[in-house]
Design an enzyme around this catalytic site. Structure first.
Site, short mmCIF file in Angstrom:
data_model
loop_
_atom_site.label_atom_id
_atom_site.label_comp_id
_atom_site.label_asym_id
_atom_site.label_seq_id
_atom_site.Cartn_x
_atom_site.Cartn_y
_atom_site.Cartn_z
CB VAL A 31 48.11 46.73 32.03
CG1 VAL A 31 47.22 47.07 30.85
CG2 VAL A 31 49.45 47.43 31.91
CB CYS A 32 44.50 43.24 33.63
SG CYS A 32 45.36 42.56 32.19
CB ALA A 33 44.48 45.70 38.38
#
Length: 170
Positions: free
Chosen positions: A57-59
């Site tokens: 999700v962060c990537a």
């Protein structure tokens, strides 16, 4: 309080209120030098705050902001996590990230509390909660007058679910 996988997670500090001036901070760039928000005086700033580049999700949020940032005039996007600067450098090189400034909060401890994003419990305790902050609010009305910038604000608001954020200041 925020959530991780549907479970409540306490955060330390209070998230910035709409209309408040974002507090200055000192974070670490990929070359291990210090970076301060005041270095961007006079620019619009988007803070993409997240737990770690090592999560899908962060990537994904960093990749999306990299694309969005390419078309934003007078705007700098900061990608902030507690990942080591080496991890930021590796990720940005591997992924071709060139339009965001990766910053690490591994060395200084006031950013997470001043922005109300440090998770106090849960499996990611100590890491930063997902948040997106649009800064430079004193010039916001001027910023919104341009058609191109109004479109950018609309895109950010529509993209909330795409960025998987938990907190937003727009």
């Amino acid at each position: 309080t925020t959530k991780f996988k549907g479970q409540p997670v306490k955060v330390i500090g209070e998230f910035i209120k709409v209309g408040a001036v974002a507090p200055d901070f000192e974070l670490v760039k990929t070359d291990l030098s210090s970076f301060s928000l005041k270095e961007l005086n006079g620019k619009n700033v988007i803070l993409n705050i997240f737990p770690s580049l090592d999560t899908g999700v962060c990537a994904t949020s960093v990749r999306k902001f990299n694309k969005l940032a390419a078309g934003l005039p007078d705007t700098v996007v900061l990608a902030i996590s507690k990942d080591l600067p080496f991890a930021h450098a590796r990720f940005c090189t591997t992924e071709g990230i060139e339009n965001v400034v990766p910053l690490s909060d591994f060395r200084f401890s006031d950013f997470d509390e001043n922005y109300g994003v440090r998770m106090a419990d849960g499996p990611l305790s100590g890491l930063l909660a997902r948040a997106v902050v649009v800064e430079r609010l004193p010039i916001r009305n001027l910023f919104r007058k341009s058609r191109r910038n109004r479109i950018m604000i609309k895109r950010l608001r529509r993209s909330r679910s795409e960025f998987f954020g938990l907190n937003y200041l727009l």
